[in-house]
Design an enzyme around this catalytic site. Structure first.
Site, PDB file in Angstrom:
ATOM      1  CB  SER A 169      -0.941   0.017   1.208  1.00  0.00           C
ATOM      2  OG  SER A 169      -0.206  -0.038   2.424  1.00  0.00           O
TER       3      SER A 169
ATOM      4  CG  HIS B 247      -3.910  -1.079  -1.885  1.00  0.00           C
ATOM      5  ND1 HIS B 247      -4.358   0.227  -1.939  1.00  0.00           N
ATOM      6  CD2 HIS B 247      -3.720  -1.353  -0.573  1.00  0.00           C
ATOM      7  CE1 HIS B 247      -4.415   0.727  -0.719  1.00  0.00           C
ATOM      8  NE2 HIS B 247      -4.040  -0.215   0.132  1.00  0.00           N
TER       9      HIS B 247
ATOM     10  CE  LYS C 259      -7.148   0.242   0.461  1.00  0.00           C
ATOM     11  NZ  LYS C 259      -7.990   0.061   1.653  1.00  0.00           N
TER      12      LYS C 259
END
Length: 420
Positions: free
Chosen positions: A200, A228, A259
């Site tokens: 990240s 991610h 996200k």
């Protein structure tokens, strides 16, 4: 009669550290008093690539809204419709009264999307890794964890009864030695290797082929945290294992909805037996309230859009490559980023300098995330500006960000003079 307050000590030892933390002259107060403190800033309005703080319109270059869907009208409508049908919350755990047909629909569709048999939802991404690790491991097991893994993976190793052996970041030789040591000294122990799929802070992709090879060689289970990565890398956005064509070789993949999926919550995908075991053994799943209906509906709509609009992934990678090249050509160090996360190195561990750099970018109309070596957020004693990008950023946005960094970088003297 003696008052209760008269019997209490004037200083409670446990709380003394809290006073020192916020004392006059402490770094926290120094940053706040100078107006440079960058954290917990209130965003009054958010339109995806634009955010408003204290009335100032900013280009948002610090969000994990990779597909640019947080403000998509279709997504907002789906969330609104779910509230109208189901209400605002489930008021219970999935184990008891908190399972909606929406939860089951999302689990089924996510499993199919990830080409896995089954899926389990958690209420936050943090709880997902913590709960999956605690649920699948026991006292006699050993967890092998990359030293740069996210804090939620670390939390999972801490709440688990298993032992945790950490291997040096990206060091497969060190991991091999630890696995050999386990076979030699504790041959009865089962093994779990766990790592971020995309890290990240650095934006680097884990060496999944080497991890798969070691897992097979030493009879270890492998778990990838694709917070991610899902919706970002791999064919169709299926994550880090798919990126290397190894989706069938990884027993457990975790992810988050905060996200690419513009919501809140998390998931684990894997074989049915694995998921059912976690479903019944993970405290974070059994004893936590389930995802509210609006957040589930948001994820369902985002998943649909991800599959119907592949241009978003293509654009995201076009943007990522453009920005990496732009920063490097300007003389910035962006490490070895391979994702829409691009760290810009500011220098050694000097928080106030980093905060000044961040504030100067803010004055230029650009919002990024200043990350300093505090509580393990970034290793190596360096301060960075963590930038991240959305499929909906325009070319003009990108050039404005690069120009702002160039001006502020020159002001602070951190550009590579040989490039500049």
């Amino acid at each position: 009669m003696t008052e209760l307050t008269d019997t209490l000590p004037t200083e409670i030892p446990l709380l003394e550290k809290t006073r020192a933390f916020a004392a006059p002259g402490a770094l926290l107060n120094e940053a706040k008093n100078s107006g440079l403190y960058p954290y917990f800033r209130a965003i009054s309005h958010n339109e995806g690539t634009r955010a408003f703080i204290d009335g100032q319109e900013l280009i948002m270059a610090g969000s994990n809204n990779y597909l640019g869907l947080t403000s998509d009208p279709r997504v907002k409508e789906a969330a609104t419709n779910a509230i109208a049908k189901y209400g605002t919350g489930c008021t219970g755990s999935r184990f008891l009264n908190g399972t909606l047909d929406l939860h089951l629909e999302l689990e089924e569709k996510l499993a199919a999307f990830m080409h896995k048999d089954a899926c389990i939802l958690f209420s936050t991404g943090y709880m997902t890794n913590m709960g999956a690790i605690q649920g699948i491991t026991s006292k006699s097991d050993i967890i092998f964890s990359d030293k740069d893994n996210h804090a939620c993976i670390v939390a999972g190793t801490q709440v688990s009864d298993a032992k945790c052996w950490r291997f040096r970041h990206f060091d497969m030789n060190h991991l091999r030695r630890l696995l050999q040591k386990a076979d030699l000294e504790q041959p009865e122990s089962d093994k779990l290797i766990v790592t971020d799929g995309v890290f990240s802070m650095s934006g680097r992709i884990a060496p999944v082929p080497e991890l798969v090879k070691l897992a097979k060689e030493f009879d270890a289970a492998l778990m990838l945290d694709d917070a991610h990565a899902v919706g970002v890398i791999g064919p169709g956005g299926r994550g880090s294992a798919a990126y290397f064509g190894l989706g069938d070789e990884v027993p457990m993949t975790t992810g988050t909805f905060s996200k690419s999926f513009a919501s809140l919550g998390g998931f684990v995908t894997g074989d049915t037996d694995v998921i059912e075991y976690i479903r019944h053994m993970s405290n974070a799943h059994i004893f936590s309230a389930s995802m509210p209906p609006s957040t589930v509906a948001t994820v369902l709509k985002c998943l649909e859009i991800l599959q119907e609009e592949p241009w978003r992934l293509n654009r995201l990678w076009e943007i990522s490559n453009y920005m990496r090249d732009g920063f490097r050509n300007a003389g910035f160090d962006v490490w070895n980023s391979q994702a829409p996360i691009i760290p810009v190195v500011i220098g050694e561990d000097d928080m106030l300098v980093a905060f000044e750099f961040w504030n100067d970018l803010l004055q230029e109309g650009v919002f990024v995330n200043p990350v300093v070596p505090w509580r393990g957020a970034v290793s190596g004693g360096l301060c960075i500006m963590r930038t991240s990008y959305m499929a909906t950023h325009t070319d003009e946005d990108l050039d404005t960000i690069l120009e702002a960094f160039y001006r502020v970088g020159r002001k602070h003297g951190i550009l590579n003079p040989h490039v500049e």
